[in-house]
Structure formats: structure tokens, C-alpha cells
Write a protein that holds these residues in place. Structure first.
Motif, mmCIF file in Angstrom:
data_model
loop_
_atom_site.group_PDB
_atom_site.id
_atom_site.type_symbol
_atom_site.label_atom_id
_atom_site.label_comp_id
_atom_site.label_asym_id
_atom_site.label_seq_id
_atom_site.Cartn_x
_atom_site.Cartn_y
_atom_site.Cartn_z
ATOM 1 N N SER A 228 0.427 -1.148 -0.080
ATOM 2 C CA SER A 228 0.237 -0.181 0.061
ATOM 3 C C SER A 228 0.389 1.036 0.477
ATOM 4 O O SER A 228 0.538 2.269 -0.508
ATOM 5 C CB SER A 228 -0.810 0.034 0.850
ATOM 6 N N VAL A 229 2.235 1.006 -0.335
ATOM 7 C CA VAL A 229 3.132 2.175 -0.727
ATOM 8 C C VAL A 229 2.805 2.902 -1.448
ATOM 9 O O VAL A 229 2.643 3.603 -2.062
ATOM 10 C CB VAL A 229 4.688 1.694 -0.159
ATOM 11 N N ASN A 230 2.107 2.407 -2.604
ATOM 12 C CA ASN A 230 1.627 2.063 -4.285
ATOM 13 C C ASN A 230 0.433 2.989 -4.032
ATOM 14 O O ASN A 230 -0.746 2.215 -3.677
ATOM 15 C CB ASN A 230 1.414 0.886 -4.918
ATOM 16 N N TRP A 231 0.106 3.888 -4.627
ATOM 17 C CA TRP A 231 -0.891 4.827 -4.368
ATOM 18 C C TRP A 231 -1.768 4.612 -5.234
ATOM 19 O O TRP A 231 -2.772 4.545 -4.670
ATOM 20 C CB TRP A 231 -0.574 6.202 -5.124
ATOM 21 N N SER A 232 -1.851 3.535 -6.354
ATOM 22 C CA SER A 232 -2.944 3.220 -6.645
ATOM 23 C C SER A 232 -4.041 2.142 -5.380
ATOM 24 O O SER A 232 -5.072 1.877 -5.790
ATOM 25 C CB SER A 232 -2.712 2.271 -7.566
ATOM 26 N N GLY A 269 -0.306 -1.666 8.988
ATOM 27 C CA GLY A 269 0.047 -0.575 8.120
ATOM 28 C C GLY A 269 -0.745 0.501 8.093
ATOM 29 O O GLY A 269 -0.307 1.678 7.093
ATOM 30 N N ALA A 270 -2.182 0.851 8.047
ATOM 31 C CA ALA A 270 -2.771 2.033 8.012
ATOM 32 C C ALA A 270 -3.183 2.421 6.901
ATOM 33 O O ALA A 270 -3.196 3.132 6.769
ATOM 34 C CB ALA A 270 -1.778 2.981 8.938
ATOM 35 N N GLY A 271 -3.142 1.018 5.467
ATOM 36 C CA GLY A 271 -3.525 1.238 4.736
ATOM 37 C C GLY A 271 -4.851 2.092 4.055
ATOM 38 O O GLY A 271 -5.559 3.376 3.916
ATOM 39 N N ASN A 272 -5.933 1.296 5.026
ATOM 40 C CA ASN A 272 -7.232 1.302 5.149
ATOM 41 C C ASN A 272 -7.639 3.149 6.261
ATOM 42 O O ASN A 272 -8.514 3.768 5.593
ATOM 43 C CB ASN A 272 -8.022 0.007 5.451
ATOM 44 N N LEU A 273 -7.148 3.303 7.184
ATOM 45 C CA LEU A 273 -6.946 4.247 7.865
ATOM 46 C C LEU A 273 -6.886 5.870 6.745
ATOM 47 O O LEU A 273 -7.428 6.163 6.856
ATOM 48 C CB LEU A 273 -6.079 4.320 8.845
ATOM 49 N N THR A 274 -5.641 5.363 6.162
ATOM 50 C CA THR A 274 -5.371 6.653 5.535
ATOM 51 C C THR A 274 -6.120 6.552 4.403
ATOM 52 O O THR A 274 -6.969 8.100 4.068
ATOM 53 C CB THR A 274 -4.157 6.006 4.423
ATOM 54 N N ALA A 275 -6.701 5.351 3.577
ATOM 55 C CA ALA A 275 -7.832 6.162 3.085
ATOM 56 C C ALA A 275 -8.761 6.324 3.412
ATOM 57 O O ALA A 275 -9.700 7.171 2.805
ATOM 58 C CB ALA A 275 -7.902 4.571 2.006
ATOM 59 N N ALA A 276 -9.488 6.169 3.920
ATOM 60 C CA ALA A 276 -10.838 6.780 4.539
ATOM 61 C C ALA A 276 -10.416 8.030 5.178
ATOM 62 O O ALA A 276 -11.691 9.071 5.199
ATOM 63 C CB ALA A 276 -11.218 5.503 6.419
ATOM 64 N N PHE A 277 -9.253 8.532 5.765
ATOM 65 C CA PHE A 277 -9.253 9.684 6.013
ATOM 66 C C PHE A 277 -9.499 10.431 4.480
ATOM 67 O O PHE A 277 -9.698 11.883 4.639
ATOM 68 C CB PHE A 277 -7.941 9.901 6.793
#
Length: 492
Positions: A228-232, A269-277
Motif C-alpha cells: 500500500s506504499v503504491n498510491w493505486s 500498516g494503516a492503508g485502510n485508515l489512510t484511505a478513510a481519512f
């Protein structure tokens, strides 16, 4: 909604600007060590949300992706084909589904792809985008993936046998479930290269960061990330939260005030948290809750400003979130701190150097305003799995149980709809299911994994393990590149 057909991307550390979607798709970390983010975050108006309210999940993915992928890079008609192809193999009609259980418990199931985890949603789409550019440009790429369990399997299943693409996956041996491992090591296609490392997923991240920092290696071998480093990946994950909002609130009849939705996310890794934010910044009134297991760095950061790694990663019943380096928090900090790249650079370099950073009081207060957290022990996971079964005859995976613990231990207002993110099927975590005294029938495709041959290489622990792992992975990447030059087929 304002359209951004010239959408550009920048690094969270301020050293890189003006990249397009294709550039960031074929990247890992930005050259300055940061992570790519859109330079502009669009706002979704109530009119747009009402227009989207009846869309299926694939059509919603189309609409969201078209905001962030300019049409001159992937024309809309091509994008529709790519998304349709990516999401065609899921086992429920709308790809994902919201399941409403007793007492306001709503589970958003994201695990109906080939490897039974939410990663399949974003990775299948990302692989289609990659394939589109590789074919168009008649070139090849190498994907380098460190996985805590699910990303590796999803990347392998999406890329196996794909012309133009090699995949190198590293997983933490003995720290993932049997089925997670089998999804990786039973793939024998020539373009798949799997390594079992004697360490944690955070250990694996160290040599990978070094490899991505080598710009000569990156350029000469088309090296890129599918973490989830990858923006896509993050871009597609935005859709989970928009879909939940449209399904669980009365968007059709909202007037001046948009209804709020609480989303509860199991966090590693906080990818879903980042997306939600990001979705919250796009104008949707989401109340964010991040739930963690014993690896509680996100919880400590939010509750006390203590952004520091523990001495060791703790192995739990929810292994995919056994992470002490939640790398996507860098994106959260960037958004939170007004996109101040210099400030984020100082914070993250301090953290990477010392494995510890204390947030300034004003930054901690900002963070605690946008997300709340909780931490759940293995006993709490088992208790939640049992209780959900007793109440609903519904089996949770241990990661989803980390989120659902919140339902049973935090008061819930009937006026506030609440959604729990289910990141994986319980079929992948039979040990946890058995520990809860439950059973869950395995799909035939999962049972068949034990009959298949396997192939992988070991990365042993040594005095200089980080350097040794880096060197072995570098040699693999270079040998893949050498094989290409000696006659491997390009797209035709």
C-alpha cells in the motif's frame, strides 16, 4: 464535483512534485524517501453522492478511479474495461457486500476474491493498470513486495503468468497462517519468486527500503511496489468507504446536513485508515476508529502522541496486522499537518533513525480529533469471535474480530450507523477459528492448496541479516533483468 484531468502527485516529504499517475504507479517510495499523494484532494458534493448512490461497486470504482487517473493516460472506455476485468472473478454479485447482523452490527465484507482478503480488490485493479501501460509501452517491470500475509498472495495470484511482469515476494516465515503461505509458495510460474524470511514483516521492510532507494536499480529493472506504499492501492481502497457511506446512510434524502457514518477498521500498516481519512477530506462525514492488536503503535500515537516502535513485533492471532511500522501513517501526518513536506520529512527521518518520535502536543491534538483507537488482546479476539457466533451464527476472521470487539465494548448510538471492515475470510485463519471453539468449512480451492507442489527460497537470520537479505534480493532482481535481455518475450 470539480474534475482533475490534470491530476498530479507529490511526495509527502516535499522533494518531488508534478508526477502523473503512470509515474507513481510504477514506483515504490518516492526518490526522497516519502510516499506519493495527490497534489489536490477533490471534494465530493452531495449532488455527486446522490448521483452515485445506486451504483454497483465496480461502477463506483470506475467513477473514483477516473478522478485520479487522467483520461489522457487511460481513456474512460479503456478504464471501464480494465476495472471490469479486474473485478470479474469475485464470488458475490456486487464484489463486496454489507451484512447487517443484530444490534446494529454491520460488517462490510471485502474478502470475496481469489485469496479471500481485501487486498484482492485493489491489487487486481492495479495489476490491470500495470498491464495496460506495459503493453502500450512494450516494456517490463519487476514488482517487489514485502508482505505480512495477504498482499503477497494477492499479488502472486493476480500476476502469475503475466507477460511483462516479474514478482518478488518476501514473507515472514512462521508468522503467517498456513493458507496465507500456501497461496504464495504453491505458485510455480516462472515470473514468480518467493522468499521466506526468518524475521517479522517490519524486518523485511528494512532491506526493501534500501532497494527502492537505489534509483539506478529502480530505473534499470523497472522496480516497483505493490504494497500500500503504491498510491493505486490506496486509491481503490477509497471506494470501500464511499460504498459503505452510500449503502448505510440515507444519501438520497439528505438535505443541508450530510449524515455521519462511523467506520471501524482493523489496523496494521494503516492503508485502510489512510484511505478513510482521505475520503473524510473529500467531504464525507466519517467518524474514524482504528483498532489494533498487541502491536499497538497506532493506538499509542493517537492516545498519547507516542509514535515509537516496540522492541519486537508481537505474534498474535491476527498476523496480517502484526506490524510496528505503520508506514501509511506518513500519509496521515502529511494530510493532518497541512501537507507540510519539510515537517513530515523531519518527523519520519527522526522515526526511521531512532524508531521513535513524540508528536508535538498540537499535532497530537489534531490527530486525536480525527480518529479514535482501541487495542485488543488475543483473548479479546477469541471472545469476540465466540460472541458474534452466539449472537448471529456468523464467523469472524481474527482481524475483523479486532474491529468488532469495539461493537461489544463501546456504547453505540442508534442514530449513528456504524460499519466494521471485514478484511479477510475466516477460512484463512483456521487456528484462530478452532481456538474460539468454532468451525468454518473451507472452500474447495483452499482445500486443494495442500495437494499442490511448492517452491520458495529461505532468507536466514545472520549477524548481518539486513545486508544479506538485501544482497540476495538484489541478485534475484538483477538475474530476472538478465533473463529478460536473453530472450524473454515482451508484450505483443
Amino acid at each position: 464535483m470539480e474534475m482533475f484531468d490534470g491530476m498530479k502527485y507529490c511526495s509527502t516529504r516535499g522533494g518531488v512534485q508534478g508526477r502523473d499517475f503512470r509515474d507513481v504507479l510504477f514506483s515504490g517510495y518516492a526518490p526522497d524517501g516519502g510516499m506519493f499523494m495527490p497534489e489536490s484532494i477533490p471534494t465530493l458534493s452531495p449532488v455527486t453522492l446522490r448521483h452515485w448512490s445506486g451504483l454497483s461497486y465496480p461502477k463506483l470504482v470506475m467513477e473514483v478511479a477516473s478522478i485520479f487517473i487522467p483520461s489522457h493516460l487511460i481513456p474512460r472506455k479503456d478504464l471501464e474495461v480494465l476495472v471490469g476485468s479486474a473485478l470479474s472473478g469475485f464470488s458475490v454479485p456486487d464484489v463486496i457486500r454489507a451484512v447487517k447482523l443484530k444490534d446494529g452490527l454491520t460488517i462490510l465484507e471485502l474478502f470475496h476474491g481469489d485469496t479471500l482478503a481485501f487486498k484482492d480488490l485493489a491489487i487486481t485493479c492495479t495489476m490491470q493498470f500495470l498491464g495496460y501501460f506495459l503493453q502500450k509501452e512494450r516494456r517490463r517491470a519487476t514488482v517487489l513486495v514485502g508482505t505480512s500475509g495477504d498482499t503477497g498472495g494477492s499479488a502472486i495470484q493476480s500476476a502469475k503468468g503475466t507477460p511483462g511482469l516479474d514478482v518478488v515476494v518476501v514473507y515472514p516465515r512462521g508468522r503467517i497462517s498456513h493458507i496465507q503461505e500456501k497461496h504464495m509458495i504453491t505458485c510455480l510460474e516462472d515470473n514468480i519468486h518467493v522468499f521466506a524470511a526468518d524475521g517479522s514483516s517490519d524486518d523485511i521492510e528494512q532491506p526493501l527500503r534500501r532497494l527502492f532507494a537505489d534509483q539506478e536499480l529502480v530505473k534499470s529493472h523497472g522496480l516497483m511496489s505493490l504494497n500500500s506504499v503504491n498510491w493505486s492501492r490506496i486509491m481503490i481502497q477509497l471506494v470501500h468507504f464511499i460504498y459503505a457511506y452510500l449503502r448505510l446512510t440515507d444519501v438520497e434524502h439528505m438535505e443541508a446536513c450530510m449524515p455521519e457514518l462511523e467506520v471501524v477498521v482493523p489496523t496494521g500498516g494503516a492503508g485502510n485508515l489512510t484511505a478513510a481519512f482521505i475520503v473524510k477530506q473529500m467531504g464525507l462525514p466519517l467518524k474514524l476508529v482504528a483498532m489494533v492488536n498487541a502491536n499497538d503503535i497506532v493506538h499509542r500515537t493517537v492516545t498519547s502522541g507516542d509514535f515509537s516502535m516496540a522492541a519486537n513485533v508481537t505474534q498474535t492471532l491476527a498476523p496480517a496486522i502484526d506490524i510496528q511500522d505503520p508506514y501509511n501513517m506518513e500519509r496521515v501526518f502529511w494530510l493532518l499537518l497541512g501537507r507540510d513536506g519539510a515537517l513530515v520529512k523531519d518527523m519520519m527521518e527522526d522515526f526511521q533513525h531512532s524508531h521513535s518520535h513524540t508528536l508535538l502536543d498540537k499535532h497530537h491534538k489534531l490527530l486525536s480529533l480525527i480518529v479514535s483507537t482501541g487495542t485488543v488482546s488475543d483473548d479479546g479476539i477469541v471472545e469476540t469471535m465466540r460472541r458474534c457466533w452466539e449472537d448471529n451464527q456468523y464467523v469472524l476472521c481474527p482481524h475483523t474480530a479486532v474491529a468488532v470487539w469495539h461493537h461489544y465494548h463501546r456504547p453505540h448510538s442508534a442514530n449513528l450507523p456504524r460499519c466494521y471492515i471485514a478484511t479477510a475470510s475466516p477460512a484463512k485463519f483456521q487456528a484462530a477459528v478452532r481456538k474460539a471453539g468454532l468451525t468454518f468449512d473451507l472452500p474447495e480451492a483452499v482445500r486443494a492448496l495442500d495437494t499442490l507442489a511448492s517452491r520458495y527460497q529461505n532468507l536466514e537470520r545472520s549477524a548481518n541479516w539486513c545486508t544479506d537479505w538485501e544482497q540476495k534480493l538484489r541478485e534475484t532482481i538483477q538475474s530476472v533483468g538478465s533473463a529478460r535481455k536473453n530472450g524473454l518475450t515482451y508484450y505483443s
